[in-house]
Motif scaffolding. Sequence first.
Motif, short mmCIF file in Angstrom:
data_model
loop_
_atom_site.label_atom_id
_atom_site.label_comp_id
_atom_site.label_asym_id
_atom_site.label_seq_id
_atom_site.Cartn_x
_atom_site.Cartn_y
_atom_site.Cartn_z
N CYS A 128 4.44 17.56 -13.13
CA CYS A 128 4.68 17.02 -11.80
C CYS A 128 4.97 15.53 -11.89
N LYS A 129 5.52 14.97 -10.82
CA LYS A 129 5.76 13.54 -10.75
C LYS A 129 4.64 12.89 -9.95
N ILE A 130 4.08 11.82 -10.48
CA ILE A 130 2.91 11.19 -9.87
C ILE A 130 3.19 9.74 -9.53
N VAL A 131 2.83 9.39 -8.30
CA VAL A 131 2.87 7.99 -7.86
C VAL A 131 1.43 7.54 -7.71
N GLY A 132 1.03 6.55 -8.51
CA GLY A 132 -0.32 6.03 -8.44
C GLY A 132 -0.35 4.76 -7.61
N ILE A 133 -1.40 4.60 -6.80
CA ILE A 133 -1.53 3.39 -6.01
C ILE A 133 -2.85 2.71 -6.35
N THR A 134 -2.82 1.39 -6.50
CA THR A 134 -3.98 0.57 -6.79
C THR A 134 -3.80 -0.77 -6.10
N LEU A 158 3.48 3.42 -10.88
CA LEU A 158 2.33 2.79 -10.26
C LEU A 158 2.79 1.71 -9.30
N VAL A 159 2.15 1.65 -8.14
CA VAL A 159 2.50 0.65 -7.14
C VAL A 159 1.23 -0.03 -6.64
N GLN A 160 1.38 -1.25 -6.18
CA GLN A 160 0.26 -1.98 -5.62
C GLN A 160 0.22 -1.76 -4.12
N GLY A 161 -0.96 -1.42 -3.59
CA GLY A 161 -1.06 -1.17 -2.16
C GLY A 161 -2.49 -0.96 -1.71
N ASP A 162 -2.64 -0.64 -0.43
CA ASP A 162 -3.94 -0.53 0.23
C ASP A 162 -4.17 0.90 0.69
#
Length: 316
Positions: A128-134, A158-162
């Motif tokens: 699967c394709k995964i988008v990680g947020i931190t 990976l992306v920076q976010g809330d």
Amino acid sequence: MASHIPKGYAQDRLHRYLAHFTRDPSNVTDLYHEAIGWATDEERRERQKKYCEVASDYYDLVTPLYEQGWGQQFHYTPIVPGVTLRESMTAYEKLFAELACLKKGMQVLDLGCGIGGPARTIASTVGCKIVGITNNAWHVERGMALTKQAGLDGMVSLVQGDFLKLPFPNESFDAAYSIESLCYAPDPAACYKEIKRVLKPGAPFTFHDFAMTEKTSRFAVPPRRGTYGPAGDICWAWRMPGWPDFWKVFKMWSPFRGFAHMIYRLLILLGMRPREVSSLMDMMWYCTKAVAIGGKMGIFTPMYLFVCRKPAKAKE
């Protein structure tokens, strides 16, 4: 490739984080227990307003230490006898992906991805394709470097976010999961609402997190015999996980911790280490011991598993 030690990693990161937990930010060597565990309502509200800043400062400080000591996976795991901790973690992540109903070709959201260790395991296993947020910029930089090294930059990002303001359109993910992250959200209800918003109808959402058990009342049960890694049980480490893990557990052994503390106090006295190091060592030591003691008493678990699903229809 980015080093596991960020550029500029020094005393300022230590001071910046510890300053959140003292009533005198100019002196972070003297932490006030009232400011941590028994803060006033006003202090709690002020710290809650800065939740992203507090969390990011913490991970700026501890992420290099976590990676150096435990690897790319920052979570607890069931221990498999005779298997290393890293192998046990990987085996658990594969089981977690199965429980989370993740399938090949899915677009999946990882909430609180750290440097992407579990995401890489799951993406390479499931397809699967995964988008990680931190909310931590260093997690993104370090995590993407490791992802590229693993040849998974087309599958993991990976992306920076809330958590409370997810930067994604409505109904944009086939599934979502979180591993030991949502307990840090300042407003869990708002966080769950955002997760529901970005999931497609009928999509699964699975997470394991810290939780108190029904035995939480004080002295509900006597401590159980036997322990595990965070308790520093070197006899257990010798018998169970495998030789490479012995040294990881040895560093948490009480006599070693006491010896290390004396060495650091000497280095601080000689001006070779900042005084704040002593406060950091105490903070991390007591947190780790609390997890181990709570687990032995049966009043706490760091990995209570929840399996949920967004309703397929609006009225469900």
